[in-house]
Design a protein around this motif. Sequence first.
Motif, PDB file in Angstrom:
ATOM      1  N   VAL A 250       0.882  -1.181   0.026  1.00 37.18           N
ATOM      2  CA  VAL A 250       0.101  -0.044  -0.012  1.00 37.18           C
ATOM      3  C   VAL A 250       0.744   1.250  -0.049  1.00 37.18           C
ATOM      4  CG1 VAL A 250      -1.833   1.395   1.230  1.00 37.18           C
ATOM      5  CG2 VAL A 250      -1.621  -1.078   1.316  1.00 37.18           C
ATOM      6  N   SER A 251       0.627   2.000  -0.730  1.00 36.27           N
ATOM      7  CA  SER A 251       1.404   3.461  -0.698  1.00 36.27           C
ATOM      8  C   SER A 251       0.294   4.599  -0.995  1.00 36.27           C
ATOM      9  CB  SER A 251       2.394   3.503  -2.005  1.00 36.27           C
ATOM     10  OG  SER A 251       1.527   3.515  -3.269  1.00 36.27           O
ATOM     11  N   ASN A 252       0.913   5.905  -0.511  1.00 37.12           N
ATOM     12  CA  ASN A 252       0.008   7.008  -0.573  1.00 37.12           C
ATOM     13  C   ASN A 252      -1.356   6.903   0.135  1.00 37.12           C
ATOM     14  OD1 ASN A 252      -0.412   9.686  -1.480  1.00 37.12           O
ATOM     15  ND2 ASN A 252      -1.399   8.866  -3.467  1.00 37.12           N
ATOM     16  N   GLU A 253      -1.310   6.278   1.220  1.00 41.08           N
ATOM     17  CA  GLU A 253      -2.455   6.384   2.181  1.00 41.08           C
ATOM     18  C   GLU A 253      -2.673   7.683   2.755  1.00 41.08           C
ATOM     19  OE1 GLU A 253      -4.361   6.454   6.107  1.00 41.08           O
ATOM     20  OE2 GLU A 253      -2.148   6.558   5.857  1.00 41.08           O
ATOM     21  N   ARG A 254      -3.976   8.102   3.062  1.00 36.66           N
ATOM     22  CA  ARG A 254      -4.293   9.236   3.464  1.00 36.66           C
ATOM     23  C   ARG A 254      -5.619   9.259   4.131  1.00 36.66           C
ATOM     24  NH1 ARG A 254      -5.622  11.250  -2.107  1.00 36.66           N
ATOM     25  NH2 ARG A 254      -7.819  12.212  -1.903  1.00 36.66           N
ATOM     26  N   GLU A 255      -5.812  10.008   5.160  1.00 30.55           N
ATOM     27  CA  GLU A 255      -7.113   9.922   5.902  1.00 30.55           C
ATOM     28  C   GLU A 255      -8.018  11.466   5.384  1.00 30.55           C
ATOM     29  OE1 GLU A 255      -5.881  10.809   9.548  1.00 30.55           O
ATOM     30  OE2 GLU A 255      -5.536   8.586  10.193  1.00 30.55           O
ATOM     31  N   LEU A 256      -9.159  11.252   5.314  1.00 30.19           N
ATOM     32  CA  LEU A 256     -10.023  12.119   4.886  1.00 30.19           C
ATOM     33  C   LEU A 256     -10.696  12.761   6.083  1.00 30.19           C
ATOM     34  CD1 LEU A 256     -11.916  10.283   1.940  1.00 30.19           C
ATOM     35  CD2 LEU A 256      -9.864  11.890   1.874  1.00 30.19           C
ATOM     36  N   ILE A 257     -10.492  14.059   6.168  1.00 29.79           N
ATOM     37  CA  ILE A 257     -10.738  14.910   7.513  1.00 29.79           C
ATOM     38  C   ILE A 257     -12.050  15.678   7.142  1.00 29.79           C
ATOM     39  CG2 ILE A 257      -9.961  16.426   9.370  1.00 29.79           C
ATOM     40  CD1 ILE A 257      -8.328  13.750   8.925  1.00 29.79           C
ATOM     41  N   ASP A 258     -12.835  15.730   8.188  1.00 29.07           N
ATOM     42  CA  ASP A 258     -14.343  16.566   8.085  1.00 29.07           C
ATOM     43  C   ASP A 258     -13.713  17.992   8.682  1.00 29.07           C
ATOM     44  OD1 ASP A 258     -16.564  18.403   9.165  1.00 29.07           O
ATOM     45  OD2 ASP A 258     -17.424  16.638   8.679  1.00 29.07           O
ATOM     46  N   ARG A 259     -13.716  18.980   7.621  1.00 30.11           N
ATOM     47  CA  ARG A 259     -13.004  20.345   7.938  1.00 30.11           C
ATOM     48  C   ARG A 259     -13.951  21.098   9.279  1.00 30.11           C
ATOM     49  NH1 ARG A 259     -11.422  23.008   2.283  1.00 30.11           N
ATOM     50  NH2 ARG A 259     -10.541  21.365   1.332  1.00 30.11           N
ATOM     51  N   GLU A 260     -15.092  20.690   9.317  1.00 30.00           N
ATOM     52  CA  GLU A 260     -15.734  21.370  10.451  1.00 30.00           C
ATOM     53  C   GLU A 260     -15.409  20.890  11.658  1.00 30.00           C
ATOM     54  OE1 GLU A 260     -19.988  21.725   9.660  1.00 30.00           O
ATOM     55  OE2 GLU A 260     -19.523  22.664   7.819  1.00 30.00           O
ATOM     56  N   THR A 261     -15.461  19.544  11.761  1.00 25.42           N
ATOM     57  CA  THR A 261     -15.390  18.720  13.224  1.00 25.42           C
ATOM     58  C   THR A 261     -13.855  18.013  13.349  1.00 25.42           C
ATOM     59  OG1 THR A 261     -15.642  16.649  12.187  1.00 25.42           O
ATOM     60  CG2 THR A 261     -17.636  17.959  12.937  1.00 25.42           C
TER      61      THR A 261
ATOM     62  N   VAL B 112      -8.199   6.915   1.793  1.00 26.31           N
ATOM     63  CA  VAL B 112      -7.724   6.592   0.640  1.00 26.31           C
ATOM     64  C   VAL B 112      -6.602   5.717   0.409  1.00 26.31           C
ATOM     65  CG1 VAL B 112      -7.386   7.311  -1.849  1.00 26.31           C
ATOM     66  CG2 VAL B 112      -8.942   8.566  -0.368  1.00 26.31           C
ATOM     67  N   PHE B 113      -6.624   4.694  -0.175  1.00 28.75           N
ATOM     68  CA  PHE B 113      -5.357   3.745  -0.173  1.00 28.75           C
ATOM     69  C   PHE B 113      -5.261   3.479  -1.730  1.00 28.75           C
ATOM     70  CE2 PHE B 113      -7.675   2.676   3.532  1.00 28.75           C
ATOM     71  CZ  PHE B 113      -6.740   2.508   4.301  1.00 28.75           C
ATOM     72  N   ASN B 114      -3.789   3.423  -2.261  1.00 24.85           N
ATOM     73  CA  ASN B 114      -3.418   3.016  -3.339  1.00 24.85           C
ATOM     74  C   ASN B 114      -2.771   1.960  -3.139  1.00 24.85           C
ATOM     75  OD1 ASN B 114      -4.294   5.404  -5.131  1.00 24.85           O
ATOM     76  ND2 ASN B 114      -2.851   6.656  -3.932  1.00 24.85           N
ATOM     77  N   ILE B 115      -3.010   0.679  -3.904  1.00 17.25           N
ATOM     78  CA  ILE B 115      -2.319  -0.585  -3.669  1.00 17.25           C
ATOM     79  C   ILE B 115      -1.734  -1.183  -5.021  1.00 17.25           C
ATOM     80  CG2 ILE B 115      -3.601  -1.116  -1.721  1.00 17.25           C
ATOM     81  CD1 ILE B 115      -5.439  -2.715  -3.015  1.00 17.25           C
ATOM     82  N   VAL B 116      -0.876  -1.862  -4.885  1.00 10.39           N
ATOM     83  CA  VAL B 116      -0.243  -2.665  -5.852  1.00 10.39           C
ATOM     84  C   VAL B 116      -0.071  -4.110  -5.547  1.00 10.39           C
ATOM     85  CG1 VAL B 116       1.741  -3.107  -7.520  1.00 10.39           C
ATOM     86  CG2 VAL B 116       0.964  -0.751  -7.040  1.00 10.39           C
TER      87      VAL B 116
END
Length: 171
Positions: free
Chosen positions: A62-73, A80-84
């Motif tokens: 897995v590469s380039n993993e990132r969390e998605l954050i609610d801007r208000e809370t 999101v995960f990119n996998i090979v």
Amino acid sequence: MNSRRVTSTVATAALLAGAAIATAGGATAAGTGREPITGHDPFVLVTCAGGAEIIAGVEGYVSNERELIDRETGDVVGAVFNIVYTLSSTLSTTGEVQYAHGTARLHIDFVTGVLTETGNSRTRTVPGEGWVIKNAGRTVSNLWTGEVLWKAGPATPEDAAFHCGLFGLEA
């Protein structure tokens, strides 16, 4: 067995690897920017006539993993995960192995419970015969049940007759 089992295995492995990246403060194996997919067991993909089993395994990173954050809370609402990866299919009676490989982007929305998979999810070849499977597209499914909500792109043949046939066997 259908592609949901393989995809679920890859998605689970991606989540575990992503968690490892997150808990390591973003550090990954040997500074490669990649986290290996580990911690899973091979499973029986199909059973062919005569009882021969085709055992599937998954390896990759897995590469380039990132969390998605609610801007208000400030809460984490997705990832999101990119996998090979490489999928192996081993015939239990002979040890013969065939491989499929793929790349995928998994977008997981924890709020709606939706998993969106895009990419070249499966390419399987038999030496000397060229492409046997080429599956690319988008699948949107329920994260918790695996139910496919929407799909675009070619369907991968995942039935026993197809898999057993790759090894010259009847389903």
